[in-house]
Every structure is written in C-alpha cells, then in structure tokens.
Scaffold this motif. Structure first.
Motif, PDB file in Angstrom:
ATOM      1  N   ALA A   1       0.820  -1.204   0.000  1.00 35.03           N
ATOM      2  CA  ALA A   1       0.000   0.000   0.000  1.00 35.03           C
ATOM      3  C   ALA A   1       0.853   1.252   0.000  1.00 35.03           C
ATOM      4  CB  ALA A   1      -0.902  -0.001   1.223  1.00 35.03           C
ATOM      5  N   ALA A   2       0.356   2.263  -0.669  1.00 38.16           N
ATOM      6  CA  ALA A   2       0.982   3.573  -0.650  1.00 38.16           C
ATOM      7  C   ALA A   2      -0.104   4.560  -0.294  1.00 38.16           C
ATOM      8  CB  ALA A   2       1.585   3.911  -2.020  1.00 38.16           C
ATOM      9  N   GLY A   3      -0.101   5.016   0.953  1.00 41.74           N
ATOM     10  CA  GLY A   3      -1.206   5.796   1.480  1.00 41.74           C
ATOM     11  C   GLY A   3      -1.554   7.020   0.669  1.00 41.74           C
TER      12      GLY A   3
ATOM     13  N   LEU B   1      -7.953   0.314   0.600  1.00 42.28           N
ATOM     14  CA  LEU B   1      -8.493  -0.728   1.468  1.00 42.28           C
ATOM     15  C   LEU B   1      -8.063  -0.579   2.925  1.00 42.28           C
ATOM     16  CD1 LEU B   1      -8.183  -3.882  -0.811  1.00 42.28           C
ATOM     17  CD2 LEU B   1     -10.267  -2.659  -0.172  1.00 42.28           C
ATOM     18  N   LEU B   2      -7.117   0.298   3.171  1.00 47.46           N
ATOM     19  CA  LEU B   2      -6.700   0.560   4.546  1.00 47.46           C
ATOM     20  C   LEU B   2      -7.596   1.584   5.232  1.00 47.46           C
ATOM     21  CD1 LEU B   2      -2.833   0.765   3.974  1.00 47.46           C
ATOM     22  CD2 LEU B   2      -4.148  -1.185   4.841  1.00 47.46           C
ATOM     23  N   THR B   3      -8.526   2.129   4.490  1.00 45.72           N
ATOM     24  CA  THR B   3      -9.393   3.194   5.008  1.00 45.72           C
ATOM     25  C   THR B   3     -10.859   2.786   4.891  1.00 45.72           C
ATOM     26  OG1 THR B   3      -9.805   4.362   2.927  1.00 45.72           O
ATOM     27  CG2 THR B   3      -7.693   4.780   4.013  1.00 45.72           C
ATOM     28  N   ASP B   4     -11.735   3.590   5.452  1.00 57.78           N
ATOM     29  CA  ASP B   4     -13.172   3.344   5.293  1.00 57.78           C
ATOM     30  C   ASP B   4     -13.772   4.238   4.219  1.00 57.78           C
ATOM     31  OD1 ASP B   4     -13.119   5.772   6.547  1.00 57.78           O
ATOM     32  OD2 ASP B   4     -14.228   5.136   8.333  1.00 57.78           O
ATOM     33  N   SER B   5     -12.916   4.883   3.430  1.00 58.27           N
ATOM     34  CA  SER B   5     -13.403   5.727   2.343  1.00 58.27           C
ATOM     35  C   SER B   5     -13.118   5.107   0.982  1.00 58.27           C
ATOM     36  CB  SER B   5     -12.752   7.118   2.418  1.00 58.27           C
ATOM     37  OG  SER B   5     -11.340   7.012   2.312  1.00 58.27           O
ATOM     38  N   GLY B   6     -12.694   3.857   0.975  1.00 59.86           N
ATOM     39  CA  GLY B   6     -12.410   3.161  -0.268  1.00 59.86           C
ATOM     40  C   GLY B   6     -13.669   2.538  -0.854  1.00 59.86           C
ATOM     41  N   PRO B   7     -13.503   1.577  -1.781  1.00 59.14           N
ATOM     42  CA  PRO B   7     -14.654   0.969  -2.439  1.00 59.14           C
ATOM     43  C   PRO B   7     -15.396   0.006  -1.517  1.00 59.14           C
ATOM     44  CG  PRO B   7     -12.652  -0.161  -3.080  1.00 59.14           C
ATOM     45  CD  PRO B   7     -12.218   1.019  -2.260  1.00 59.14           C
TER      46      PRO B   7
ATOM     47  N   GLN C   1      -5.103 -11.812   4.807  1.00 61.20           N
ATOM     48  CA  GLN C   1      -4.352 -11.760   6.063  1.00 61.20           C
ATOM     49  C   GLN C   1      -4.344 -10.369   6.668  1.00 61.20           C
ATOM     50  OE1 GLN C   1      -0.470 -13.589   5.158  1.00 61.20           O
ATOM     51  NE2 GLN C   1      -1.233 -15.442   6.144  1.00 61.20           N
ATOM     52  N   GLY C   2      -4.523  -9.363   5.832  1.00 59.98           N
ATOM     53  CA  GLY C   2      -4.585  -8.004   6.340  1.00 59.98           C
ATOM     54  C   GLY C   2      -5.967  -7.610   6.834  1.00 59.98           C
ATOM     55  N   GLY C   3      -6.931  -8.537   6.777  1.00 69.89           N
ATOM     56  CA  GLY C   3      -8.276  -8.224   7.236  1.00 69.89           C
ATOM     57  C   GLY C   3      -8.971  -7.185   6.382  1.00 69.89           C
ATOM     58  N   GLN C   4      -8.662  -7.166   5.076  1.00 69.83           N
ATOM     59  CA  GLN C   4      -9.179  -6.125   4.193  1.00 69.83           C
ATOM     60  C   GLN C   4     -10.381  -6.566   3.370  1.00 69.83           C
ATOM     61  OE1 GLN C   4      -5.741  -5.100   1.908  1.00 69.83           O
ATOM     62  NE2 GLN C   4      -4.659  -4.177   3.638  1.00 69.83           N
ATOM     63  N   VAL C   5     -10.670  -7.858   3.341  1.00 73.34           N
ATOM     64  CA  VAL C   5     -11.796  -8.359   2.556  1.00 73.34           C
ATOM     65  C   VAL C   5     -12.683  -9.239   3.435  1.00 73.34           C
ATOM     66  CG1 VAL C   5     -10.671  -8.232   0.306  1.00 73.34           C
ATOM     67  CG2 VAL C   5     -10.339 -10.260   1.723  1.00 73.34           C
ATOM     68  N   VAL C   6     -13.928  -9.403   3.020  1.00 74.32           N
ATOM     69  CA  VAL C   6     -14.872 -10.176   3.824  1.00 74.32           C
ATOM     70  C   VAL C   6     -15.116 -11.544   3.195  1.00 74.32           C
ATOM     71  CG1 VAL C   6     -15.990  -8.071   4.645  1.00 74.32           C
ATOM     72  CG2 VAL C   6     -16.930  -9.274   2.668  1.00 74.32           C
ATOM     73  N   ASP C   7     -15.561 -12.456   4.001  1.00 72.93           N
ATOM     74  CA  ASP C   7     -15.860 -13.827   3.608  1.00 72.93           C
ATOM     75  C   ASP C   7     -17.106 -13.849   2.717  1.00 72.93           C
ATOM     76  OD1 ASP C   7     -16.444 -16.516   3.463  1.00 72.93           O
ATOM     77  OD2 ASP C   7     -16.735 -16.789   5.624  1.00 72.93           O
ATOM     78  N   LEU C   8     -16.972 -14.441   1.523  1.00 78.15           N
ATOM     79  CA  LEU C   8     -18.092 -14.535   0.583  1.00 78.15           C
ATOM     80  C   LEU C   8     -18.525 -15.982   0.367  1.00 78.15           C
ATOM     81  CD1 LEU C   8     -16.898 -11.939  -2.105  1.00 78.15           C
ATOM     82  CD2 LEU C   8     -18.622 -11.609  -0.326  1.00 78.15           C
TER      83      LEU C   8
ATOM     84  N   LYS D   1       2.451 -15.479  10.059  1.00 76.59           N
ATOM     85  CA  LYS D   1       1.551 -14.335  10.041  1.00 76.59           C
ATOM     86  C   LYS D   1       0.110 -14.775  10.263  1.00 76.59           C
ATOM     87  CE  LYS D   1       0.423 -10.224   7.309  1.00 76.59           C
ATOM     88  NZ  LYS D   1       0.719  -9.472   6.056  1.00 76.59           N
ATOM     89  N   SER D   2      -0.235 -15.956   9.734  1.00 78.17           N
ATOM     90  CA  SER D   2      -1.620 -16.444   9.860  1.00 78.17           C
ATOM     91  C   SER D   2      -1.816 -17.268  11.109  1.00 78.17           C
ATOM     92  CB  SER D   2      -1.986 -17.281   8.649  1.00 78.17           C
ATOM     93  OG  SER D   2      -1.190 -18.452   8.579  1.00 78.17           O
ATOM     94  N   GLY D   3      -0.743 -17.519  11.865  1.00 77.54           N
ATOM     95  CA  GLY D   3      -0.846 -18.300  13.076  1.00 77.54           C
ATOM     96  C   GLY D   3      -0.912 -19.786  12.822  1.00 77.54           C
TER      97      GLY D   3
END
Length: 446
Positions: free
Chosen positions: A43-45, A110-116, A130-137, A443-445
């Motif tokens: 990511a590049a903020g 995706l690091l923000t709440d103003s993205g898609p 792993q970054g918690g950026q997407v939801v389970d479909l 990273k995933s434990g």
C-alpha cells in the motif's frame, strides 16, 4: 481476465506492453494483465484518493455503494458495467473506473473506510485476506461453487473460505501456423522435446520457430513448464512444488530453445499481441485466447492451438488461467449490501456474466455451465481452448507471494538468457520460497 484480460505478466491492448489496441484482437489492458503480473502490491497511502469517479449511480433507491474497476482496454466495457449497476434495484451502485496503477490505488484505499465497497482484485488474495481487508463470501458462492472454473477459484480460497468471486477466465495457449508446419514436415508438438525440435526446424532466415515474448519467455512462462513436467509452484500440501530434478531438466530445455536461436526476440509487439504470428515472423506463438478473433480474421483456418506440451513421463499438457475477482472491503460501511450486490452480479445474473466475457473481447465465462452454452466457444479452436482450460488449467497459487515471484523470475532469466545452471538456480529459489512460506504461516498463526 494470467497473471488476463490479462498485461504482460499477461498484458493489455493499448497498454504498457505496447501491444495493439485493436478491437479485433480482443485484447484489454486488465484482462491480459492478470496472467502475467498477478499478486498484491504494498500500500501507498498517498494514492488512496487517486483516480476519478466516472461512473453513474445505479437504478435502485436503496443505500449507495461504490464499485471499483481497473481500466479495461476493450471498447464498450465501461458502458457495460455501468449498465449492470443501473439494473440493480436494491442499492444505488456507483461505478468508478480507475485509470493508472489500480493495484496500488486499491491497496491504499483498502486501509481506510473511504475506499470501495465492492472492487476487482487481481490474482491471489492472500495479502488482503491476512490483512483483514476483505470479507468472507463463502455463503454467496457456496451454492454454485462447483460450477466455477476450479483453477480460477482456488486462489480465492483460504482456510476453506471463499474471499472473491471469479468474474471471467483468461488463458494462454500455443498457436501454430498449419501451412508452415506442413511445408517443413513438422507435426504439431505434443511434448516439450518435440517443441524444441520443431522450433529449430521451422527457423529460417525469414521466420523464427517460436515466439515466447521478447524476453525469451521469462515473463510469460512462469509455472507453465513446471506443470508440464507434473510439478507446481506450491503443491497441494502447501510446500514448494518444484524441489525436484525434473524442474531443472525442463528449464534446461527452455534454455535450449534460446541457445538454438529458435526464438523470435525483438518483435514490434510482445507475446500478448498476435501481430508477429499473423505477419509470418514466427511459425508458433504463445499468446492468449483474446488473440484468437484477430488471428482467425487474418489467417482463416490456417492455424491451430495447443496447450503447452508435456514434458517427461510424469508430465501433462499445461494451460495457465487467471481470473479477476470481485471482492468486498472489510472497511465498507455497507458490507451486507455490498455482498448482496456482488452475489447478484457475479452469481445470479448469468446473462451479465456471459455478456461481460464475450461481448467486449474474447474470454471464457468463469462459470463452467455458461462456457458450455456460449455459442462463440462451441466450435473449432475456441472449443479446443475451453477444453484445454478446463482439463489442464492452472492458476498462480494463493501462497505464492510477490517475493517468490521476483526470485523465481530472476532465476528463469539467468537460466534462459544467460545459460546459468538450472539446478543451482532453482535450489536457491526453493530456499527463498521456503522462507516465505514460513513467514506467511507465522503471520496467519498456522
């Protein structure tokens, strides 16, 4: 839509690879881009706000959700996705067409709440998962899971959950000029040894035997020769899949193509564009399904297609496939609405899915049932291509990281172009990939 509408880790028309933007070739910036440069980018903020909203709101009266697409090169694609959004009645879907470096833009957003809310993702999803950026479909896809192209779906599955919905499948294959092979007394190659021999026999002062890209195949081949030898990048047990002497033998044969001067190098356009093949600069060319309509228009029936030939007794033909996927941001304020829309478009609306695959280029619907019904894919070389993708298709695995990819491609370059020892080069890559696998599991434990 390898890797697809793949760029030159599968490349796009009118894109950075310099290939033609002609609608005849069916080539598109993003769909070919998938098959050659998959994987996440850090990511590049500062890029979070890049791009512009050129879409229109959907026809629904419900809550507003945003949907991001990378910029496709095929004419009509942008209007089509706006039309799909406008047909949805349960939310107001605003399409954003994102020119520029889409992967960096989405990684930052995706690091923000103003993205898609809903967005396209390129290739494996491990970093986003792993970054918690997407939801389970899983719940959205599970009822029709078996109807998706399984190789294209696999990189979107982690810990038995589905995190992205394949939109369309792109593939690569070997095109050969029937008349040139007949004149040289060469049969279409069914093994890698036959490919090496055929390329040498077909090479003369005017025509080279084979075109694998201007870098000799370093960028486009990726795992394909490994699969042809019965190997893989990462095996089913999550371990390095090419820690085997067969891998070195196979890449030694790819090197032989280069050493024999059988490969076309320095063509005006790269592997994703069929111009070199159509113009007779090469008797055989590795390219994508998107090139088929242009080749057919130029050559009529004077061509055939094959998967990458098998190598060795344990090998089998190989075909790389890739699929852009639709995902939902974990930072979305409208997760349930976004999930419902993604399901509606990429699971329920089979008419839109088929339209997206075949009306603005030439691609395979991600659903097997749709691919079987598509008239454009039922006969001749197109039907052969669908069969190759179904029977022999492989995609970049979820656990294959950008660090793995860099180490692997650097080694391939040294083997193919510099004649470096394949065994020692691959052993070095195996060590690096093992280290990456340990990092990913930690990273995933796992």
């Amino acid at each position: 839509m390898a890797n697809s509408r793949a760029n030159d880790s599968g490349s796009g028309s009118g894109g950075s690879d310099g290939s033609s933007s002609s609608a005849e070739t069916g080539s598109g910036i993003g769909r070919r881009r998938l098959l050659a440069a998959t994987g996440g980018i850090a990511a590049a903020g500062a890029l979070a706000a890049c791009g512009s909203n050129t879409g229109r709101g959907g026809g629904g009266s419900g809550p507003a959700i945003s949907q991001w697409y990378h910029q496709y090169g095929e004419p009509g694609t942008e209007r089509a996705v706006q039309r799909y959004a406008a047909a949805y009645r349960k939310a107001q879907v605003r399409v954003q067409w994102r020119p520029g470096d889409y992967d960096r833009q989405t990684a930052a957003a995706l690091l923000t709440d103003s993205g898609p809310d809903v967005f396209e993702v390129n290739g494996p999803l491990l970093e986003q998962i792993q970054g918690g950026q997407v939801v389970d479909l899983t719940a959205e896809v599970e009822p029709v899971k078996d109807d998706f192209h399984q190789a294209a779906l696999a990189p979107k599955i982690w810990q038995d959950k589905i995190w992205g919905i394949p939109q369309v499948v792109d593939m690569q294959m070997l095109y050969y000029r029937k008349s040139l092979l007949k004149d040289a007394g060469v049969q279409p190659p069914r093994t890698l040894d036959e490919l090496v021999d055929a390329a040498k026999k077909l090479t003369d002062r005017r025509t080279k035997g084979l075109f694998l890209g201007n870098d000799g195949g370093v960028g486009v081949l990726s795992a394909t020769p490994l699969h042809a030898a019965g190997l893989s990048l990462i095996d089913d047990d999550g371990k390095v899949g090419f820690d085997d002497p067969a891998a070195a033998r196979t890449f030694g044969k790819i090197r032989q193509l280069y050493a024999d001067k059988s490969l076309l190098l320095g063509a005006p356009t790269d592997w994703s564009d069929p111009a070199a093949f159509v113009q007779g600069l090469t008797a055989m060319q590795w390219s994508g399904l998107w090139a088929l309509p242009g080749i057919k228009k130029a050559l009529g029936d004077d061509f055939g297609v094959l998967p990458f030939p098998k190598d060795g007794s344990g090998g089998k033909p190989a075909v790389p496939v890739g699929a852009y996927g639709s995902a939902v941001s974990a930072h979305s304020r409208r997760k349930e609405e976004a999930k419902a829309f993604a399901k509606w478009l990429w699971v329920d609306r089979s008419d839109f899915q088929q339209d997206f695959a075949l009306s603005y280029g030439f691609h395979i619907p991600a659903r097997l049932s749709l691919a079987k019904k598509a008239k454009e894919l039922q006969q001749g070389v197109a039907a052969d291509a669908v069969r190759f993708a179904t029977e022999y298709g492989h995609a970049e695995p979820l656990l294959w990281t950008s660090a793995d990819r860099t180490a692997y491609q650097d080694a391939l370059s040294r083997i193919i172009k510099d004649g470096a020892n394949p065994e020692s080069e691959l052993k070095s890559v195996v060590r690096k990939v093992n280290a990456e696998l340990r990092r990913v599991r930690k990273k995933s434990g796992a």
